[in-house]
Design a protein around this motif. Structure first.
Motif, PDB file in Angstrom:
ATOM      1  N   VAL A  50       0.840  -1.197   0.000  1.00  9.54           N
ATOM      2  CA  VAL A  50       0.000   0.000   0.000  1.00  9.54           C
ATOM      3  C   VAL A  50       0.881   1.255   0.000  1.00  9.54           C
ATOM      4  O   VAL A  50       1.975   1.262   0.572  1.00  9.54           O
ATOM      5  CB  VAL A  50      -0.967   0.014   1.223  1.00  9.54           C
ATOM      6  CG1 VAL A  50      -0.208   0.112   2.524  1.00  9.54           C
ATOM      7  CG2 VAL A  50      -1.988   1.143   1.105  1.00  9.54           C
ATOM      8  N   THR A  51       0.388   2.289  -0.672  1.00  7.20           N
ATOM      9  CA  THR A  51       1.011   3.609  -0.646  1.00  7.20           C
ATOM     10  C   THR A  51      -0.027   4.618  -0.175  1.00  7.20           C
ATOM     11  O   THR A  51      -1.183   4.577  -0.621  1.00  7.20           O
ATOM     12  CB  THR A  51       1.505   4.008  -2.056  1.00  7.20           C
ATOM     13  OG1 THR A  51       2.620   3.201  -2.399  1.00  7.20           O
ATOM     14  CG2 THR A  51       1.949   5.471  -2.083  1.00  7.20           C
ATOM     15  N   PHE A  52       0.383   5.489   0.730  1.00 10.21           N
ATOM     16  CA  PHE A  52      -0.490   6.580   1.175  1.00 10.21           C
ATOM     17  C   PHE A  52      -0.040   7.866   0.499  1.00 10.21           C
ATOM     18  O   PHE A  52       1.150   8.202   0.504  1.00 10.21           O
ATOM     19  CB  PHE A  52      -0.436   6.724   2.700  1.00 10.21           C
ATOM     20  CG  PHE A  52      -0.917   5.495   3.429  1.00 10.21           C
ATOM     21  CD1 PHE A  52      -2.193   5.009   3.225  1.00 10.21           C
ATOM     22  CD2 PHE A  52      -0.084   4.820   4.304  1.00 10.21           C
ATOM     23  CE1 PHE A  52      -2.641   3.873   3.887  1.00 10.21           C
ATOM     24  CE2 PHE A  52      -0.519   3.685   4.972  1.00 10.21           C
ATOM     25  CZ  PHE A  52      -1.795   3.213   4.761  1.00 10.21           C
ATOM     26  N   ARG A  53      -1.005   8.584  -0.077  1.00  9.04           N
ATOM     27  CA  ARG A  53      -0.690   9.800  -0.822  1.00  9.04           C
ATOM     28  C   ARG A  53      -1.597  10.935  -0.356  1.00  9.04           C
ATOM     29  O   ARG A  53      -2.722  10.700   0.080  1.00  9.04           O
ATOM     30  CB  ARG A  53      -0.884   9.548  -2.323  1.00  9.04           C
ATOM     31  CG  ARG A  53      -0.568  10.730  -3.207  1.00  9.04           C
ATOM     32  CD  ARG A  53      -0.921  10.439  -4.659  1.00  9.04           C
ATOM     33  NE  ARG A  53      -0.069   9.409  -5.235  1.00  9.04           N
ATOM     34  CZ  ARG A  53      -0.236   8.928  -6.461  1.00  9.04           C
ATOM     35  NH1 ARG A  53      -1.244   9.356  -7.218  1.00  9.04           N
ATOM     36  NH2 ARG A  53       0.578   8.008  -6.929  1.00  9.04           N
ATOM     37  N   GLY A  54      -1.096  12.151  -0.454  1.00  9.96           N
ATOM     38  CA  GLY A  54      -1.916  13.328  -0.192  1.00  9.96           C
ATOM     39  C   GLY A  54      -1.780  13.896   1.195  1.00  9.96           C
ATOM     40  O   GLY A  54      -2.255  15.002   1.470  1.00  9.96           O
ATOM     41  N   GLN A  61       0.436   6.959  12.993  1.00 13.43           N
ATOM     42  CA  GLN A  61      -0.749   7.145  12.153  1.00 13.43           C
ATOM     43  C   GLN A  61      -0.821   6.086  11.054  1.00 13.43           C
ATOM     44  O   GLN A  61      -1.897   5.554  10.769  1.00 13.43           O
ATOM     45  CB  GLN A  61      -0.724   8.549  11.545  1.00 13.43           C
ATOM     46  CG  GLN A  61      -0.974   9.656  12.566  1.00 13.43           C
ATOM     47  CD  GLN A  61      -0.794  11.046  11.981  1.00 13.43           C
ATOM     48  OE1 GLN A  61       0.010  11.246  11.060  1.00 13.43           O
ATOM     49  NE2 GLN A  61      -1.534  12.013  12.501  1.00 13.43           N
ATOM     50  N   GLU A  62       0.336   5.785  10.443  1.00 12.78           N
ATOM     51  CA  GLU A  62       0.357   4.714   9.427  1.00 12.78           C
ATOM     52  C   GLU A  62      -0.131   3.402  10.017  1.00 12.78           C
ATOM     53  O   GLU A  62      -0.912   2.676   9.399  1.00 12.78           O
ATOM     54  CB  GLU A  62       1.773   4.545   8.867  1.00 12.78           C
ATOM     55  CG  GLU A  62       2.182   5.610   7.874  1.00 12.78           C
ATOM     56  CD  GLU A  62       3.535   5.314   7.249  1.00 12.78           C
ATOM     57  OE1 GLU A  62       4.249   4.428   7.765  1.00 12.78           O
ATOM     58  OE2 GLU A  62       3.875   5.967   6.246  1.00 12.78           O
ATOM     59  N   LYS A  63       0.344   3.091  11.225  1.00  9.95           N
ATOM     60  CA  LYS A  63      -0.046   1.847  11.890  1.00  9.95           C
ATOM     61  C   LYS A  63      -1.549   1.825  12.151  1.00  9.95           C
ATOM     62  O   LYS A  63      -2.223   0.804  11.923  1.00  9.95           O
ATOM     63  CB  LYS A  63       0.725   1.693  13.201  1.00  9.95           C
ATOM     64  CG  LYS A  63       0.463   0.390  13.950  1.00  9.95           C
ATOM     65  CD  LYS A  63       1.390   0.277  15.152  1.00  9.95           C
ATOM     66  CE  LYS A  63       1.213  -1.059  15.870  1.00  9.95           C
ATOM     67  NZ  LYS A  63      -0.081  -1.173  16.528  1.00  9.95           N
ATOM     68  N   GLN A  64      -2.104   2.944  12.604  1.00 12.87           N
ATOM     69  CA  GLN A  64      -3.541   3.012  12.881  1.00 12.87           C
ATOM     70  C   GLN A  64      -4.359   2.831  11.605  1.00 12.87           C
ATOM     71  O   GLN A  64      -5.391   2.150  11.602  1.00 12.87           O
ATOM     72  CB  GLN A  64      -3.875   4.353  13.538  1.00 12.87           C
ATOM     73  CG  GLN A  64      -3.429   4.459  14.986  1.00 12.87           C
ATOM     74  CD  GLN A  64      -3.812   5.801  15.585  1.00 12.87           C
ATOM     75  OE1 GLN A  64      -3.149   6.810  15.351  1.00 12.87           O
ATOM     76  NE2 GLN A  64      -4.886   5.823  16.353  1.00 12.87           N
ATOM     77  N   ILE A  65      -3.887   3.434  10.513  1.00 10.81           N
ATOM     78  CA  ILE A  65      -4.606   3.313   9.247  1.00 10.81           C
ATOM     79  C   ILE A  65      -4.567   1.875   8.740  1.00 10.81           C
ATOM     80  O   ILE A  65      -5.581   1.324   8.302  1.00 10.81           O
ATOM     81  CB  ILE A  65      -4.018   4.281   8.197  1.00 10.81           C
ATOM     82  CG1 ILE A  65      -4.332   5.732   8.589  1.00 10.81           C
ATOM     83  CG2 ILE A  65      -4.583   3.979   6.808  1.00 10.81           C
ATOM     84  CD1 ILE A  65      -3.677   6.766   7.686  1.00 10.81           C
ATOM     85  N   VAL A  66      -3.395   1.242   8.813  1.00  9.46           N
ATOM     86  CA  VAL A  66      -3.268  -0.148   8.372  1.00  9.46           C
ATOM     87  C   VAL A  66      -4.196  -1.044   9.186  1.00  9.46           C
ATOM     88  O   VAL A  66      -4.905  -1.896   8.634  1.00  9.46           O
ATOM     89  CB  VAL A  66      -1.802  -0.627   8.491  1.00  9.46           C
ATOM     90  CG1 VAL A  66      -1.713  -2.146   8.338  1.00  9.46           C
ATOM     91  CG2 VAL A  66      -0.936   0.054   7.440  1.00  9.46           C
ATOM     92  N   ILE A  77      -2.135  -6.439   4.432  1.00  7.88           N
ATOM     93  CA  ILE A  77      -1.164  -5.457   3.962  1.00  7.88           C
ATOM     94  C   ILE A  77       0.228  -5.954   4.333  1.00  7.88           C
ATOM     95  O   ILE A  77       0.568  -6.064   5.512  1.00  7.88           O
ATOM     96  CB  ILE A  77      -1.444  -4.064   4.568  1.00  7.88           C
ATOM     97  CG1 ILE A  77      -2.792  -3.552   4.050  1.00  7.88           C
ATOM     98  CG2 ILE A  77      -0.326  -3.088   4.214  1.00  7.88           C
ATOM     99  CD1 ILE A  77      -3.204  -2.213   4.616  1.00  7.88           C
ATOM    100  N   LEU A  78       1.019  -6.257   3.327  1.00  7.67           N
ATOM    101  CA  LEU A  78       2.335  -6.846   3.556  1.00  7.67           C
ATOM    102  C   LEU A  78       3.398  -5.796   3.821  1.00  7.67           C
ATOM    103  O   LEU A  78       4.358  -6.044   4.540  1.00  7.67           O
ATOM    104  CB  LEU A  78       2.743  -7.686   2.343  1.00  7.67           C
ATOM    105  CG  LEU A  78       1.839  -8.889   2.054  1.00  7.67           C
ATOM    106  CD1 LEU A  78       2.239  -9.540   0.743  1.00  7.67           C
ATOM    107  CD2 LEU A  78       1.900  -9.897   3.191  1.00  7.67           C
TER     108      LEU A  78
END
Length: 225
Positions: A50-54, A61-66, A77-78
């Motif tokens: 996965v890539t987060f953009r914007g 925060q990345e961990k919470q979103i995953v 999500i690998l």
């Protein structure tokens, strides 16, 4: 519901998740949950990068979103890919590498009975939840553990690793091999429908010979793991 705060783009191996830059993070998490729950049937049990953009995200925060994505739709999500490398070929590469590493860590499982003529080959150690019947073969570069009866043939350490072993709840093989050492049953049966009591044993190499012994703490002490 019209949710323009979260936009999902995907290819075969990965996702690009475009996030609203200004929305408060807790509200954004709720929108992510809603968006992926709506798309659950498309992603369930898929394995992707996965890539987060914007939006700039910290590690928390990345961990919470995953975690939110995984719990919402069952997607595995690998890894997270940097935005400047989010083309499909790169996704394919990182997903394959992640899967390979996961298999190295976890080994593999096979559920079912292997019947005459079937051959199961694996790059990693394997646990078989079933029987290996006469005429069936299991070949592994690592260890072989059979939670059932071994009445066919098993070959562990197929690349020459003598530290590997074969273990089974019922050890009645036609042939068992570890690296370059082999032991063969004195009686070869094409069909074996006999009932055997559970008697867990392990086959391993010691002093240049294959030993087949009952599984015990003492036996484990002789293994070079």
């Amino acid at each position: 519901m019209n949710n323009n705060h979260v936009i999902i783009k995907s290819n075969k191996y990965g996702l690009i998740v475009i996030l609203d830059e200004k929305l408060p993070f807790e509200e954004l998490l709720k929108d992510i949950e809603d968006k992926f729950r709506e798309s659950a049937k498309f992603f369930k049990n898929a394995k992707m990068a996965v890539t987060f953009r914007g939006r700039i995200l910290n590690q928390v925060q990345e961990k919470q979103i995953v975690e939110t994505i995984v719990s919402s739709c069952g997607l595995h999500i690998l890894c997270i890919v940097d935005e400047d490398q989010n083309h499909e070929a790169f996704y394919k590469q990182v997903v394959e590498q992640a899967m390979e590493e996961k298999q190295k860590q976890d080994g593999q499982f096979y559920k079912g009975t292997l019947r005459a003529g079937q051959v199961l080959e694996t790059e990693n150690s394997i646990v078989i939840l079933g029987d290996v019947n006469p005429g069936a073969n299991v070949i592994s570069k690592g260890n072989i553990v059979i939670l059932g009866s071994l009445r066919g043939s098993a070959y562990a350490g197929a690349t020459g690793n003598r530290n590997c072993f074969v273990a089974a709840l019922v050890m009645k093989p036609i042939q068992v091999r570890v690296a370059d050492k082999m032991a063969r049953s004195a009686i070869t049966k094409r069909v074996d429908i006999g009932e055997y009591r559970m008697d867990p044993k392990i086959a391993y190499v010691k002093d240049d010979h294959i030993h087949v012994k009952p599984i015990s703490q003492e036996t484990f002490g002789e293994l070079s793991l």
